[in-house]
Design a protein around this motif. Structure first.
Motif, mmCIF file in Angstrom:
data_model
loop_
_atom_site.group_PDB
_atom_site.id
_atom_site.type_symbol
_atom_site.label_atom_id
_atom_site.label_comp_id
_atom_site.label_asym_id
_atom_site.label_seq_id
_atom_site.Cartn_x
_atom_site.Cartn_y
_atom_site.Cartn_z
ATOM 1 N N GLN A 158 0.864 -1.185 0.000
ATOM 2 C CA GLN A 158 0.000 0.000 0.000
ATOM 3 C C GLN A 158 0.894 1.226 0.000
ATOM 4 O OE1 GLN A 158 -2.725 0.184 3.277
ATOM 5 N NE2 GLN A 158 -3.537 2.177 2.695
ATOM 6 N N LEU A 159 0.925 1.927 -1.131
ATOM 7 C CA LEU A 159 1.794 3.089 -1.279
ATOM 8 C C LEU A 159 1.141 4.316 -0.659
ATOM 9 C CD1 LEU A 159 2.948 2.528 -4.965
ATOM 10 C CD2 LEU A 159 4.045 1.750 -2.862
ATOM 11 N N ALA A 160 1.956 5.169 -0.090
ATOM 12 C CA ALA A 160 1.430 6.344 0.605
ATOM 13 C C ALA A 160 0.681 7.289 -0.320
ATOM 14 C CB ALA A 160 2.575 7.079 1.301
ATOM 15 N N VAL A 161 1.089 7.357 -1.563
ATOM 16 C CA VAL A 161 0.442 8.277 -2.499
ATOM 17 C C VAL A 161 -0.915 7.754 -2.956
ATOM 18 C CG1 VAL A 161 2.567 9.289 -3.360
ATOM 19 C CG2 VAL A 161 1.683 7.213 -4.428
ATOM 20 N N GLY A 162 -1.221 6.497 -2.610
ATOM 21 C CA GLY A 162 -2.517 5.945 -2.975
ATOM 22 C C GLY A 162 -2.630 5.509 -4.414
ATOM 23 N N GLU A 163 -1.518 5.411 -5.104
ATOM 24 C CA GLU A 163 -1.536 4.993 -6.499
ATOM 25 C C GLU A 163 -1.001 3.569 -6.619
ATOM 26 O OE1 GLU A 163 0.760 7.679 -8.777
ATOM 27 O OE2 GLU A 163 -0.517 9.420 -8.371
ATOM 28 N N GLY A 164 -1.503 2.848 -7.628
ATOM 29 C CA GLY A 164 -0.969 1.531 -7.891
ATOM 30 C C GLY A 164 0.372 1.634 -8.601
ATOM 31 N N PRO A 165 1.163 0.577 -8.569
ATOM 32 C CA PRO A 165 2.421 0.564 -9.323
ATOM 33 C C PRO A 165 2.146 0.440 -10.813
ATOM 34 C CG PRO A 165 2.018 -1.583 -8.336
ATOM 35 C CD PRO A 165 0.924 -0.682 -7.833
ATOM 36 N N LEU A 166 3.187 0.570 -11.592
ATOM 37 C CA LEU A 166 3.073 0.310 -13.022
ATOM 38 C C LEU A 166 3.081 -1.191 -13.271
ATOM 39 C CD1 LEU A 166 5.581 2.846 -14.672
ATOM 40 C CD2 LEU A 166 3.091 3.062 -14.467
ATOM 41 N N LEU A 167 2.421 -1.604 -14.334
ATOM 42 C CA LEU A 167 2.564 -2.963 -14.834
ATOM 43 C C LEU A 167 3.779 -3.016 -15.758
ATOM 44 C CD1 LEU A 167 -1.197 -3.662 -15.629
ATOM 45 C CD2 LEU A 167 0.113 -4.545 -13.691
ATOM 46 N N ALA A 168 4.192 -4.201 -16.135
ATOM 47 C CA ALA A 168 5.410 -4.363 -16.925
ATOM 48 C C ALA A 168 5.232 -3.978 -18.383
ATOM 49 C CB ALA A 168 5.931 -5.791 -16.823
ATOM 50 N N ASP A 169 4.044 -3.460 -18.752
ATOM 51 C CA ASP A 169 3.859 -2.889 -20.087
ATOM 52 C C ASP A 169 3.592 -1.391 -20.019
ATOM 53 O OD1 ASP A 169 1.317 -2.816 -19.042
ATOM 54 O OD2 ASP A 169 0.390 -4.089 -20.575
ATOM 55 N N GLY A 170 3.774 -0.784 -18.839
ATOM 56 C CA GLY A 170 3.641 0.652 -18.683
ATOM 57 C C GLY A 170 2.283 1.126 -18.207
ATOM 58 N N ARG A 171 1.281 0.254 -18.249
ATOM 59 C CA ARG A 171 -0.031 0.652 -17.738
ATOM 60 C C ARG A 171 -0.026 0.640 -16.209
ATOM 61 N NH1 ARG A 171 -4.183 -3.246 -20.812
ATOM 62 N NH2 ARG A 171 -2.480 -4.742 -20.421
ATOM 63 N N THR A 172 -1.032 1.258 -15.616
ATOM 64 C CA THR A 172 -1.108 1.338 -14.157
ATOM 65 C C THR A 172 -1.843 0.136 -13.585
ATOM 66 O OG1 THR A 172 -1.086 3.756 -14.210
ATOM 67 C CG2 THR A 172 -1.900 2.729 -12.199
ATOM 68 N N PHE A 173 -1.300 -0.433 -12.535
ATOM 69 C CA PHE A 173 -1.943 -1.541 -11.843
ATOM 70 C C PHE A 173 -3.268 -1.091 -11.238
ATOM 71 C CE2 PHE A 173 -3.033 -3.743 -7.966
ATOM 72 C CZ PHE A 173 -2.812 -5.083 -8.243
ATOM 73 N N VAL A 174 -4.304 -1.876 -11.454
ATOM 74 C CA VAL A 174 -5.591 -1.684 -10.789
ATOM 75 C C VAL A 174 -6.005 -3.036 -10.210
ATOM 76 C CG1 VAL A 174 -7.999 -0.945 -10.992
ATOM 77 C CG2 VAL A 174 -6.228 0.133 -12.426
ATOM 78 N N GLY A 175 -6.255 -3.068 -8.910
ATOM 79 C CA GLY A 175 -6.613 -4.317 -8.256
ATOM 80 C C GLY A 175 -8.085 -4.643 -8.377
ATOM 81 N N ARG A 176 -8.434 -5.856 -8.024
ATOM 82 C CA ARG A 176 -9.811 -6.318 -8.080
ATOM 83 C C ARG A 176 -10.531 -5.943 -6.784
ATOM 84 N NH1 ARG A 176 -9.299 -12.269 -11.066
ATOM 85 N NH2 ARG A 176 -7.652 -11.632 -12.513
ATOM 86 N N ASP A 177 -11.827 -5.736 -6.877
ATOM 87 C CA ASP A 177 -12.601 -5.361 -5.697
ATOM 88 C C ASP A 177 -12.521 -6.417 -4.608
ATOM 89 O OD1 ASP A 177 -13.367 -2.988 -6.869
ATOM 90 O OD2 ASP A 177 -15.268 -3.767 -7.646
#
Length: 403
Positions: free
Chosen positions: A185-204
């Protein structure tokens, strides 16, 4: 391309791992990550009774950037803390890296996890430069199928099931609220990047698993050798879990099957030949042959103990045992489950629901055994539609196997 971070400091990427009784696999794993440009590897061994310390000592003599430490000091902590050994080690390592400015990035891996570039050539620093050095990066798992020969090194062709889980590479400077197994859980509240440059979004329902529409085999991934071979999987099960009184690892779900998420990766021939040459040279330098027999013998002995203790654990832990041994077809394992189910079926010979359950448990290992329980249930409940449907399904499965 410059190998520097956004601050201008030279990139220095470190791996931190916690290992228990992994002597048979340490040499391959360490070489693999040095080959792909990781600067430092720090291994913490805990509750270890094999010859891991000797293996690591000889590696350290030739490669001082590969260090190891005993982490048994954590066992002085209360029971609730002992269960969190990985997070305690990880948090301490991250804190030290920050204070000593000894790394720009850190990746927490297990000894069964191999970071891989699809081209089998790009280094971890090349990966960082292509995706960005200021972001956390999430690498998805490609889970092995458990169909290798025992003690196999990494092969040119990888077959595995794509997982929505994985591991996250962290810039040391990133602010973190909480470390987690897959995605902190990052302090900035953002997901990490995926290995193709898109942003990680988790499942509900599973926040550390990437959304299905984002889940794919990417240019960089982690090959997760959680099963290796059927033999090694059974041995591994008897390693247990920290803080758990159950002798077997109850966080396993058996050997996987091929399916819609099964992928195949074929590494380029010339690059893989260079990798193999490098591995053989590495093994000679670190005196691998002096330790390998003892390391493998430990795996063999643990396998024998795992098999020997199955029957004793079945009465109290049957459901867990069925789950973790699913897909294991070794005769000395299968026959113990069969014997237990036979006695259990006799004790509950008029209970249709139990007979159906036993049939479902038996069918991955012995379809004839499963059919027998259903036929017994059908005598009690001759009009049962579910029994008839399952019986037809299992008989069709038998016919397909025979055909």
């Amino acid at each position: 391309m410059s190998e520097t971070s956004v601050s201008g400091a030279p990139l220095k990427v470190k791996i931190v791992a916690v290992a228990k009784d992994e002597a048979a696999y340490l040499t391959d794993w360490v070489h693999h990550h040095l080959f792909f440009g990781f600067d430092d590897i720090e291994i913490h061994i805990n509750r270890t009774t094999d010859n891991s310390s000797q293996v690591l000592a000889d590696i350290n003599k030739e490669y001082p950037n590969v260090t190891w430490h005993e982490a048994d000091w954590i066992d002085m902590c209360p029971a609730s803390a002992k269960k969190q050994i990985q997070f305690i080690v990880y948090a301490r390592a991250l804190d030290i890296a920050r204070r000593e400015n000894s790394a720009t990035h850190i990746l927490f891996l297990d000894i069964d996890e191999f970071w891989c570039p699809m081209d089998f050539e790009t280094s971890i620093k090349g990966c960082l430069n292509s995706l960005g050095t200021d972001k956390a990066i999430f690498f998805e798992w490609l889970n092995d199928l458990g169909n290798e020969e025992p003690f196999t090194t990494l092969t040119k062709v990888l077959s595995g099931n794509l997982s929505p889980l994985g591991k996250t590479l962290l810039p040391v400077s990133v602010a973190i609220h909480e470390l987690k197994h897959h995605v902190p859980q990052l302090a900035v509240g953002e997901g990490p990047l995926l290995a193709d440059g898109r942003t990680f979004v988790g499942r509900d329902n599973l926040e550390q698993a990437v959304l299905p529409e984002l889940n794919s085999l990417k240019p960089f991934f982690i090959f997760h050798r959680a099963h290796r071979s059927e033999y090694e999987y059974v041995s591994l099960l008897y390693r247990g879990r920290p803080g758990n009184n159950f002798a077997y690892k109850n966080n396993r779900n058996g050997l996987p099957r091929r399916g819609g998420v099964t992928k195949e990766v074929i590494f380029p021939g010339p690059q893989f030949v260079e990798y193999q040459k490098s591995l053989q040279q590495f093994k000679k330098r670190v005196k691998h042959t002096e330790h390998d027999d003892d390391a493998r013998q430990f795996v063999h002995e643990r396998y024998a103990t795992a098999v020997e203790n199955i029957t004793a654990n079945l009465p109290e832990h049957y459901k867990d045992m069925v789950r973790i041994f699913t897909g294991v077809r070794v005769d000395e394992v299968r026959t113990q489950f069969q014997a237990f189910r036979k006695i259990y079926a006799q004790q509950h010979s008029r209970n249709v629901e139990i007979l159906k359950q036993l049939a479902r448990h038996a069918v991955p290992h012995d379809v004839d055994e499963a059919i027998g329980y259903l036929e017994q249930a059908l005598v009690i409940r001759p009009k049962g539609p579910q029994i008839k449907a399952l019986l037809a399904e299992f008989k069709e499965r038998k016919a397909r196997r025979q055909g």
